[in-house]
Motif scaffolding. Structure first.
Motif, PDB file in Angstrom:
ATOM      1  N   ARG A 128       0.834  -1.204   0.000  1.00 27.79           N
ATOM      2  CA  ARG A 128       0.000   0.000   0.000  1.00 27.79           C
ATOM      3  C   ARG A 128       0.868   1.253   0.000  1.00 27.79           C
ATOM      4  O   ARG A 128       0.517   2.258  -0.630  1.00 27.79           O
ATOM      5  CB  ARG A 128      -0.916   0.013   1.231  1.00 27.79           C
ATOM      6  N   SER A 132      -0.238   4.775  -1.512  1.00 27.47           N
ATOM      7  CA  SER A 132      -1.251   5.425  -0.652  1.00 27.47           C
ATOM      8  C   SER A 132      -0.904   6.839  -0.240  1.00 27.47           C
ATOM      9  O   SER A 132      -1.782   7.614   0.116  1.00 27.47           O
ATOM     10  CB  SER A 132      -1.436   4.601   0.629  1.00 27.47           C
ATOM     11  N   ARG A 134       0.419   7.321   2.495  1.00 28.25           N
ATOM     12  CA  ARG A 134       0.443   7.287   3.965  1.00 28.25           C
ATOM     13  C   ARG A 134       1.887   7.236   4.429  1.00 28.25           C
ATOM     14  O   ARG A 134       2.613   6.290   4.145  1.00 28.25           O
ATOM     15  CB  ARG A 134      -0.358   6.082   4.488  1.00 28.25           C
TER      16      ARG A 134
END
Ligand code: AP5
Ligand code: MG
Length: 191
Positions: A128, A132, A134
């Motif tokens: 991810r 992402s 993030r």
């Protein structure tokens, strides 16, 4: 009211499964991680302070997340129930949540705990992290710090609910739909 905790380590699929559960069972989704990221996006003082800890994979202070949850409960007075995702994460948060729900006379019905191997967690989060944005997914050191926080502070939350016989462990590997079937069956049997 039907209140449920979806529990599990970072990357175990709490957010993914929450989306499906709230739609099917008409619950309000309360994710402290999402609430914190929204504060970061708005660059509030709370968000900027929390970001320093989140970027290292550390938990933010209990009073910060308990305050956010308390406000969210007050803002959703007509909810049929709440799905707590990523909260409570310490024994102190669990006690605070029980006190808040006692005021509503609507205790936690069940904690569904997703069981996923550490190898699979790291694989999912690294993958991810490629897309992402993030900041806490970007490298294995931060992911390892998140898993360590989980082991040292958060696993105790399952012990807290175990004393009330509220914990059900659900196999968290397989397809998203398979896992959703397992979670849905546990919820249906308690409605
Ligand atoms: P938070 O946002 O809660 O993150 P987390 O729990 O560390 O983990 P994730 O949200 O990354 O994982 P998830 O279990 O939701 O899995 P997901 O569905 O996304 O917290 C972030 C930070 O905020 C914390 O580190 C802390 O600093 C702070 N914080 C938040 N709450 C706090 C609290 N209460 N107290 C103190 N601090 C707090 O899935 C992960 C990936 O896997 C996705 O890419 C997904 O597509 C994939 N995936 C999902 N299911 C499957 C499957 N079955 N097979 C293959 N891949 C899958
Ligand atoms: Mg999540």
């Amino acid at each position: 009211m039907f209140n449920l905790i979806l529990f599990g380590p970072p990357g175990s699929g709490k957010g993914t499964q929450s989306e499906k559960i709230i739609e099917k069972f008409n619950l309000v989704h309360l994710s402290t991680g999402d609430l914190l990221r929204s504060q970061i996006a708005q660059q509030t003082p709370l968000g900027l302070e929390a970001k320093k800890l989140m970027d290292k994979g550390h938990l933010v202070p209990d009073e910060v997340v308990v305050g956010m949850i308390s406000s969210a409960l007050d803002a959703n007075t007509s909810a049929k129930g709440f799905l707590f995702d990523g909260f409570p994460r310490t024994a102190a948060q669990a006690l605070a949540l029980d006190n808040l729900l006692e005021l509503k006379q609507a205790p936690i019905s069940v904690m569904l705990a997703l069981d996923v191997s550490e190898e699979e967690l790291v694989k999912r989060l690294i993958k991810r992290g490629e897309t992402s944005g993030r900041t806490d997914d970007v490298n294995e050191e931060i992911i390892a710090a998140r898993v360590l926080e989980y082991k040292t502070k958060t696993e105790a939350v399952a012990d807290y609910y175990r004393q009330y016989n509220k914990v059900v462990i659900v196999a968290g590997e397989g397809s998203v739909n398979e896992i959703f079937e397992r979670l849905g069956a546990e919820i249906e049997s308690r409605l």
